[in-house]
Design a protein around this motif. Structure first.
Motif, short mmCIF file in Angstrom:
data_model
loop_
_atom_site.label_atom_id
_atom_site.label_comp_id
_atom_site.label_asym_id
_atom_site.label_seq_id
_atom_site.Cartn_x
_atom_site.Cartn_y
_atom_site.Cartn_z
N UNK A 9 -18.04 -28.99 11.03
CA UNK A 9 -18.60 -30.31 11.28
C UNK A 9 -17.82 -30.96 12.42
N UNK A 10 -18.48 -31.20 13.54
CA UNK A 10 -17.87 -31.83 14.71
C UNK A 10 -16.63 -31.08 15.16
N UNK A 11 -16.70 -29.75 15.11
CA UNK A 11 -15.59 -28.93 15.58
C UNK A 11 -14.46 -28.79 14.59
N UNK A 12 -14.61 -29.40 13.40
CA UNK A 12 -13.58 -29.32 12.38
C UNK A 12 -14.09 -28.50 11.21
N UNK A 13 -13.25 -27.60 10.72
CA UNK A 13 -13.64 -26.74 9.60
C UNK A 13 -13.20 -27.37 8.28
N UNK A 14 -14.11 -27.44 7.32
CA UNK A 14 -13.81 -27.97 6.00
C UNK A 14 -14.33 -27.01 4.94
N UNK A 15 -13.60 -26.91 3.84
CA UNK A 15 -14.05 -26.07 2.73
C UNK A 15 -14.87 -26.93 1.77
N UNK A 16 -16.05 -26.44 1.41
CA UNK A 16 -16.96 -27.19 0.55
C UNK A 16 -17.63 -26.24 -0.44
N UNK A 17 -18.20 -26.82 -1.48
CA UNK A 17 -19.08 -26.05 -2.39
C UNK A 17 -20.41 -26.78 -2.46
N UNK A 18 -21.47 -26.02 -2.63
CA UNK A 18 -22.81 -26.59 -2.77
C UNK A 18 -22.92 -27.26 -4.13
N UNK A 19 -23.42 -28.50 -4.13
CA UNK A 19 -23.53 -29.25 -5.38
C UNK A 19 -24.97 -29.50 -5.81
N UNK A 20 -25.85 -29.76 -4.87
CA UNK A 20 -27.23 -30.05 -5.27
C UNK A 20 -28.17 -29.78 -4.11
#
Length: 207
Positions: free
Chosen positions: A63-74
């Protein structure tokens, strides 16, 4: 798995509708800071959602050149069209404990005594379970080994091997059944007897 998201500036029902018309999907990312409104390419997301790992893995979001760890919620889908309407993600890190549904992968069914020698079937009672663990320990799936089953036996939640720190949530149910052996019932073919021929002609009704 990696995917790309873009910051979403405009809010509201009208803006979301215009996004969908242009082939985008509105979404949100929450947790570990301020919620962020995002948009994703619909076709890329639609195909990603067909992959099992996208639902039960820690994902890497750009996102906007920044990497983030996420999980799908819905995920919100259209009632009858193959159209994704909205998607939610949760940010996670090494300290985040999560509850998540993960699929079960059944192995060695054909090699079990129940199938190979006892000529039975093995019924999969459930296809997924809810687990609790640290996000970094989240398994993509749990393996269920059916190789030890024989006629008259069942496999339960407590029989599933788990990595350290992973716990299955049963919501008060004590050791639910995961798979059970079912004998094959051979259908009996019943041949109906042919009706006996009528003696003489049927009586005619009175005029």
């Amino acid at each position: 798995m990696k995917f790309v998201a873009y910051a979403r500036e405009l809010q509201g029902t009208g803006a979301s509708r215009r996004l969908r018309v242009s082939g985008k999907v509105p979404g949100i990312v929450y947790g570990a800071g301020q919620p962020a409104s995002i948009e994703l390419d619909h076709n890329a997301l639609f195909h990603a959602l067909k992959k099992e790992a996208f639902h039960s893995s820690v994902l890497e979001m750009d996102l906007a050149g920044k990497s983030e760890k996420v999980v799908l919620r819905d995920v919100q889908m259209h009632a009858f069209k193959p159209l994704v309407l909205h998607v939610d993600f949760q940010r996670v890190d090494s300290t985040t404990r999560i509850h998540k549904k993960v699929p079960l992968h059944f192995v060695n069914e054909a090699e079990s005594q129940a199938v190979k020698f006892d000529k039975c079937l093995i019924t999969h009672v459930i296809a997924s379970v809810e687990i609790e663990c640290l996000a970094e320990k989240l398994p993509e799936f749990l393996t269920v080994d059916l190789g030890g089953l024989a006629k008259g036996q069942s496999l339960h939640i407590d029989d599933i091997k788990l990595d350290e720190g992973v716990k299955i949530i049963t919501h008060g149910k004590k050791n639910p059944v995961v798979a059970t052996v079912v004998p094959i019932v051979e259908e009996e073919i019943v041949v109906a007897a042919a009706p006996a021929p009528a003696k003489g002609k049927a009586a005619k009704g009175k005029k």
